[in-house]
Design a protein around this motif. Structure first.
Motif, PDB file in Angstrom:
ATOM      1  N   ASN A   1       6.916  -1.257 -13.447  1.00 52.33           N
ATOM      2  CA  ASN A   1       5.803  -0.302 -13.360  1.00 52.33           C
ATOM      3  C   ASN A   1       6.238   1.128 -13.688  1.00 52.33           C
ATOM      4  O   ASN A   1       5.522   2.084 -13.392  1.00 52.33           O
ATOM      5  CB  ASN A   1       5.177  -0.365 -11.972  1.00 52.33           C
ATOM      6  CG  ASN A   1       4.307  -1.586 -11.796  1.00 52.33           C
ATOM      7  OD1 ASN A   1       3.166  -1.609 -12.236  1.00 52.33           O
ATOM      8  ND2 ASN A   1       4.838  -2.617 -11.162  1.00 52.33           N
TER       9      ASN A   1
ATOM     10  N   GLU B   1       0.830  -1.212   0.000  1.00 55.28           N
ATOM     11  CA  GLU B   1       0.000   0.000   0.000  1.00 55.28           C
ATOM     12  C   GLU B   1       0.862   1.258   0.000  1.00 55.28           C
ATOM     13  O   GLU B   1       0.600   2.209  -0.742  1.00 55.28           O
ATOM     14  CB  GLU B   1      -0.910  -0.010   1.235  1.00 55.28           C
ATOM     15  CG  GLU B   1      -1.823   1.177   1.327  1.00 55.28           C
ATOM     16  CD  GLU B   1      -2.696   1.140   2.574  1.00 55.28           C
ATOM     17  OE1 GLU B   1      -3.617   1.960   2.627  1.00 55.28           O
ATOM     18  OE2 GLU B   1      -2.460   0.314   3.476  1.00 55.28           O
TER      19      GLU B   1
ATOM     20  N   GLU C   1       2.586   1.666  -3.445  1.00 57.76           N
ATOM     21  CA  GLU C   1       1.625   2.127  -4.451  1.00 57.76           C
ATOM     22  C   GLU C   1       1.303   3.608  -4.260  1.00 57.76           C
ATOM     23  O   GLU C   1       1.216   4.362  -5.229  1.00 57.76           O
ATOM     24  CB  GLU C   1       0.338   1.296  -4.386  1.00 57.76           C
ATOM     25  CG  GLU C   1       0.525  -0.112  -4.898  1.00 57.76           C
ATOM     26  CD  GLU C   1      -0.742  -0.946  -4.853  1.00 57.76           C
ATOM     27  OE1 GLU C   1      -0.877  -1.834  -5.718  1.00 57.76           O
ATOM     28  OE2 GLU C   1      -1.600  -0.721  -3.959  1.00 57.76           O
ATOM     29  N   ARG C   2       1.162   4.026  -3.022  1.00 57.84           N
ATOM     30  CA  ARG C   2       0.854   5.424  -2.738  1.00 57.84           C
ATOM     31  C   ARG C   2       2.038   6.322  -3.087  1.00 57.84           C
ATOM     32  O   ARG C   2       1.894   7.314  -3.797  1.00 57.84           O
ATOM     33  CB  ARG C   2       0.482   5.602  -1.262  1.00 57.84           C
ATOM     34  CG  ARG C   2       0.032   7.030  -0.916  1.00 57.84           C
ATOM     35  CD  ARG C   2       0.039   7.287   0.576  1.00 57.84           C
ATOM     36  NE  ARG C   2       1.362   7.190   1.179  1.00 57.84           N
ATOM     37  CZ  ARG C   2       2.332   8.105   1.045  1.00 57.84           C
ATOM     38  NH1 ARG C   2       2.142   9.167   0.295  1.00 57.84           N
ATOM     39  NH2 ARG C   2       3.499   7.950   1.636  1.00 57.84           N
TER      40      ARG C   2
ATOM     41  N   TYR D   1       4.751   5.815  -4.991  1.00 57.72           N
ATOM     42  CA  TYR D   1       5.202   5.815  -6.382  1.00 57.72           C
ATOM     43  C   TYR D   1       4.053   5.948  -7.388  1.00 57.72           C
ATOM     44  O   TYR D   1       4.290   5.962  -8.594  1.00 57.72           O
ATOM     45  CB  TYR D   1       6.012   4.551  -6.679  1.00 57.72           C
ATOM     46  CG  TYR D   1       7.323   4.529  -5.928  1.00 57.72           C
ATOM     47  CD1 TYR D   1       8.355   5.403  -6.248  1.00 57.72           C
ATOM     48  CD2 TYR D   1       7.530   3.640  -4.873  1.00 57.72           C
ATOM     49  CE1 TYR D   1       9.554   5.394  -5.553  1.00 57.72           C
ATOM     50  CE2 TYR D   1       8.733   3.622  -4.163  1.00 57.72           C
ATOM     51  CZ  TYR D   1       9.729   4.506  -4.517  1.00 57.72           C
ATOM     52  OH  TYR D   1      10.919   4.494  -3.819  1.00 57.72           O
ATOM     53  N   ASN D   2       2.824   6.037  -6.881  1.00 55.63           N
ATOM     54  CA  ASN D   2       1.646   6.190  -7.733  1.00 55.63           C
ATOM     55  C   ASN D   2       1.573   5.092  -8.800  1.00 55.63           C
ATOM     56  O   ASN D   2       1.468   5.368  -9.992  1.00 55.63           O
ATOM     57  CB  ASN D   2       1.617   7.589  -8.376  1.00 55.63           C
ATOM     58  CG  ASN D   2       0.265   7.917  -8.959  1.00 55.63           C
ATOM     59  OD1 ASN D   2      -0.763   7.461  -8.460  1.00 55.63           O
ATOM     60  ND2 ASN D   2       0.251   8.687 -10.025  1.00 55.63           N
ATOM     61  N   VAL D   3       1.669   3.854  -8.327  1.00 53.55           N
ATOM     62  CA  VAL D   3       1.595   2.680  -9.202  1.00 53.55           C
ATOM     63  C   VAL D   3       0.560   1.713  -8.644  1.00 53.55           C
ATOM     64  O   VAL D   3       0.130   1.834  -7.499  1.00 53.55           O
ATOM     65  CB  VAL D   3       2.959   1.957  -9.335  1.00 53.55           C
ATOM     66  CG1 VAL D   3       3.993   2.843  -9.992  1.00 53.55           C
ATOM     67  CG2 VAL D   3       3.448   1.448  -7.985  1.00 53.55           C
ATOM     68  N   SER D   4       0.185   0.748  -9.458  1.00 57.98           N
ATOM     69  CA  SER D   4      -0.686  -0.337  -9.028  1.00 57.98           C
ATOM     70  C   SER D   4       0.077  -1.642  -9.239  1.00 57.98           C
ATOM     71  O   SER D   4       0.457  -1.966 -10.367  1.00 57.98           O
ATOM     72  CB  SER D   4      -1.984  -0.331  -9.841  1.00 57.98           C
ATOM     73  OG  SER D   4      -2.832  -1.348  -9.404  1.00 57.98           O
TER      74      SER D   4
END
Length: 80
Positions: free
Chosen positions: A75, A44, A47-48, A50-53
């Motif tokens: 990514n 989580e 993802e937050r 680095y703004n990735v999924s």
């Protein structure tokens, strides 16, 4: 491009430990703070930050810092 120091800070935030505790050879379950629950917190936070999924397949492969760097690179995030 991002730095290894930033990545280490993400780990420290997710695990609530000092950034100095993060070493290049850190592995899943290598420290008491990196268990299955905190692994999800790490995902989580990654993802937050680095703004990735990150895909479920990749989440399961995230066993050490080098693998996480490779997954981030996949990514579009290059860690230097």
């Amino acid at each position: 491009m991002s730095t290894t120091q930033e990545l280490h800070q993400v780990f420290a935030t997710a695990f609530e430990i000092p950034v100095e505790s993060i070493t290049p050879d850190l592995e899943y379950q290598g420290i008491v703070e990196w268990d299955s629950m905190s692994h999800l917190l790490l995902v989580e936070e990654l993802e937050r930050f680095y703004n990735v999924s990150i895909s479920m397949e990749d989440i399961l492969e995230m066993g050490n810092i080098d693998k996480i760097k490779a997954i981030l690179k996949k990514n579009g995030v290059e860690i230097q």
